[in-house]
Design an enzyme around this catalytic site. Structure first.
Site, PDB file in Angstrom:
ATOM      1  N   GLU A 186       0.839  -1.205   0.000  1.00  0.00           N
ATOM      2  CA  GLU A 186       0.000   0.000   0.000  1.00  0.00           C
ATOM      3  C   GLU A 186       0.877   1.260   0.000  1.00  0.00           C
ATOM      4  OE1 GLU A 186      -4.237  -1.459   1.805  1.00  0.00           O
ATOM      5  OE2 GLU A 186      -2.877  -0.464   3.197  1.00  0.00           O
ATOM      6  N   GLU A 289      -5.903  -7.359  -1.480  1.00  0.00           N
ATOM      7  CA  GLU A 289      -6.572  -7.439  -0.186  1.00  0.00           C
ATOM      8  C   GLU A 289      -8.047  -7.120  -0.351  1.00  0.00           C
ATOM      9  OE1 GLU A 289      -4.838  -4.967   2.813  1.00  0.00           O
ATOM     10  OE2 GLU A 289      -2.768  -5.456   2.234  1.00  0.00           O
TER      11      GLU A 289
END
Length: 712
Positions: A186, A289
């Protein structure tokens, strides 16, 4: 707006339900949940899960089981339910000087390799997820590993390259089947301790990514190389990232995205932004995710990230809701075409180490084995985000396993998307309306609510609402019960808002002419708003100042309250965050709070407005590098006044009603009692309820209790 809450009609999942013997062309299988087949799904589509906490969980006594309830290896259970790839995160050194782990599985290279070995033994491929940090890396924090503290970008790039090479060689030597390597986690705002000053990819960031991707090519030339970002809901974000990666020639194969329906918009938008990257830059795309909750209950005594106030209304919190969410995300990636290669469910096995009643014992296990999200040892490494908030699993209600370790049927979604699955029809959610109205306006409750079934169909059912709605008095929050034509209970949440003198206080209007914003503060469409769909948000990779201000005129003289709601991360106590109101009588202020993501705090400032009717309001922020904030729902409302009404008699009557054993009385008389109680509770909540209101409501409740008729 309306929030879909889980109804009292649970999906019953047959024990051992399985589609293992079904072939993709056999048609839908009989099951305990509905899953619509994803047409044209590639045989090579990655059905992935992240199980990075598994070793710590097992060390803490968690036992995973097969469908029959027998103890079993987690990797084997996953393989038996359609999973083909395991994702495991790698932290550089998640331990303090004394050797205590930071938590979250304590997954350094050695532990990640062990997880990879077990996955390979079960026939699963492995995605290695390098965080390039000693603990969690995400948009709010990209902390440098302790060993790299103080490094220049060039030194960090060299260390990152060498660390990646060494780690992957350990995976290779152990015989782990590594099919993909993720370079950073991320990385919206930075990587390995480097924070970009803006959204655009810059040369230092690109050099760090390239150091990692080059290392992968050297050790595992056949493995796919992925980069990872999040917040696909923000317009233009992914396009900007992909363009920057291309500009600096970063070598990678897969653009990976986090996608959580709570925060990241629609699946249709997600398909569109991923498809743009695939077609524009010739890259493969995937979801690294995703997840959804099967319950809103907490399994271990440590509060969950997703609860009743944060779940949203995309899906019900149920096993069926999980299955539908996962199926929709798989379909969204598959809709990109051949470039859409897979989906990973995040930490589906992060189970409680013990029930909430054993909290003290659980805490010992979290501290000892790192089976919670963070231990006290992590506070020194990441004091801003951990601090005193270390503890257990905040994800247990999003597991694809029951808390005794047996698989939920939602885990079989990875199989069912290839065949489809059908089940007996059940109601899985009933819409619970929520509306806000200005003080003095009529409260109009909806005539129908949406009832959702486990096959995905939605039916509008008429509602008969309680007359308690007619007893609303003044600003406040009220609950109005109702019942659908099919006998399903509904509750409408009604918020009566005091007159607000702030123009565009929740930033829902695109007309921002009343506001003056400075620094990086900007009106943003985001799931991070506390009210509505928009808020003012701000972030910078360097220390910065931001503000939002407005001058109000024509405010009648009197006493008021200025209110504003904030949330934020990465802002230590030394930062300045202040809400201020200035009138001819002087200034007053109150601190604005940033504690953790999605923890909203409302500050209140008393204001006295004089005859000139002018009020200057402002929120000013002087923040550390990497601090992120949301400013929303700004209100200047008249202060509540008047003598309080004595409600003790009404409270006593409601207490007596609550103590009634309802199994002893007829449904008709209980319905009369329920109506009286609803009226009493609304009167009790009213900010302008009169003595007459209280007296009449008390009589209604007392009379309903006396008139209860015993069952024959």
């Amino acid at each position: 707006m309306a929030a879909a809450l889980t109804a009292a009609f649970a999906v019953v999942v047959p024990a051992g339900a399985s589609a293992a013997a079904a072939e993709p062309g056999d048609g839908p299988v009989e099951a305990g949940i509905f899953v619509n087949k994803v047409e044209g799904l590639s045989p090579d589509f990655v059905n992935g899960v992240d199980v990075s906490t598994v070793l710590s969980l097992e060390e803490s006594g968690v036992v995973f089981r097969d469908d029959a309830g027998q103890p079993a290896d987690l990797s084997s259970v996953l393989a038996d339910h359609g999973v083909n790839t395991v994702r495991v995160r790698v932290w550089n050194d998640p331990f303090d000087a004394s050797g205590q782990g930071y938590g979250g599985g304590n997954t350094d290279v050695a532990r990640a390799v062990e997880i990879g070995e077990r996955a390979t033994s079960a026939g699963l491929s492995v995605l290695v997820d390098f965080h390039y940090s000693d603990f969690w890396a995400d948009p709010a924090r990209q902390l440098a590993p302790k060993a790299w503290a103080g490094f220049t970008v060039g030194q960090t790039a060299a260390a990152l390259h060498d660390f990646t090479v060494d780690a992957l060689q350990q995976f290779e030597e152990a015989g782990v089947d590594v099919s993909m390597v993720q370079v950073g986690n991320e990385t919206n705002n930075g990587i390995a301790g480097y924070t970009r000053p803006g959204r655009e990819i810059d040369a230092p960031f690109a050099s760090l990514l390239q150091a990692g991707t080059s290392a992968v090519r050297e050790v595992l030339p056949d493995a796919l190389v992925a980069v990872h970002f999040t917040n696909p809901e923000t317009s233009g974000r992914y396009a900007t990232y992909a363009a920057g990666l291309a500009q600096f020639g970063v070598d990678y194969d897969v653009f990976a995205s986090s996608y959580y329906p709570y925060w990241h918009g629609t699946t249709e938008n997600h398909t569109a932004v991923l498809a743009d990257i695939a077609t524009t830059y010739g890259k493969q795309v995937m979801v690294a995710e995703t997840s959804w909750a099967h319950t809103l209950d907490d399994g271990d005594g440590f509060a969950n990230v997703i609860g009743s106030g944060t779940i949203g209304d995309a899906y019900p919190a149920s096993v069926q809701g999980q299955a539908t969410e996962l199926r929709d995300v798989i379909a969204a990636v598959a809709a990109v075409g051949d470039a859409g290669i897979g989906v990973f469910y995040w930490e589906p096995a992060w189970l409680p180490v013990g029930p909430p009643s054993d909290y003290d014992a659980n805490r010992v296990l979290w501290e000892t084995y790192g089976s919670g999200w963070a231990t006290s040892a992590a506070s020194d490494y990441d004091p801003v985000h951990v601090g005193e908030w270390y503890g257990g699993s905040a994800w247990d209600n999003q597991s694809l396993f029951a808390w005794d370790g047996t698989p939920l049927e939602s885990l079989r979604t990875f199989e069912y998307v290839r065949t489809g699955a059908v089940a007996p029809l059940e109601v899985v959610s009933v819409e619970q309306p929520s509306l806000s109205v200005p003080d003095g306006a009529a409260v109009e409750l909806p005539a129908t609510v949406a009832v959702t079934w486990n096959d995905g169909t939605v039916e509008q059912q008429a509602v008969a609402w309680s007359s308690a709605v007619d007893w609303i008095r003044g600003p406040g929050s009220y609950s109005i019960p109702g019942r659908t034509s099919a006998g399903l209970d509904v509750v409408a949440s009604v918020t009566v808002l005091a007159a607000n003198f702030v123009a565009n206080g929740s930033f829902e209007s695109a007309d921002m002419s009343a506001w003056t914003l400075t620094g990086p503060a900007a009106r943003t469409f985001a799931g991070d708003a506390s009210d509505g769909d928009y808020a003012v948000t701000f972030w910078s990779g360097t220390a910065y100042q931001a503000s939002a201000s407005q001058t109000l005129t024509g405010v009648p003289a009197g006493t008021y309250e200025l209110q504003a709601t904030t949330q934020g991360t990465g802002s230590p106590a030394g930062d300045s965050r202040v809400l201020t109101a200035t009138t001819a009588a002087g200034s007053a202020s109150a601190p604005l709070s940033f504690t953790a993501w999605n923890e909203f705090h409302t500050a209140t400032v008393p204001v006295t407005v004089g005859a000139d009717g002018v009020v200057q309001i402002s929120a000013t922020f002087a923040l550390s590098a990497g601090a992120w904030g949301v400013f929303d729902d700004v209100r200047l409302v008249a202060a509540t006044g008047g003598e309080p009404v004595d409600t003790s008699s009404l409270s006593a009557a409601l207490d007596a009603a609550a103590s009634v054993d309802r199994s002893l009385y007829t449904n008709a008389s209980l319905a009369t009692l329920a109506e009286a109680v609803a009226i009493g509770e609304v009167v009790l909540a009213g900010s302008r309820a009169t003595e007459a209101d209280v007296k009449e409501a008390t009589k209604l409740v007392e009379k309903a209790v006396k008139k209860l008729k015993p069952r024959k």
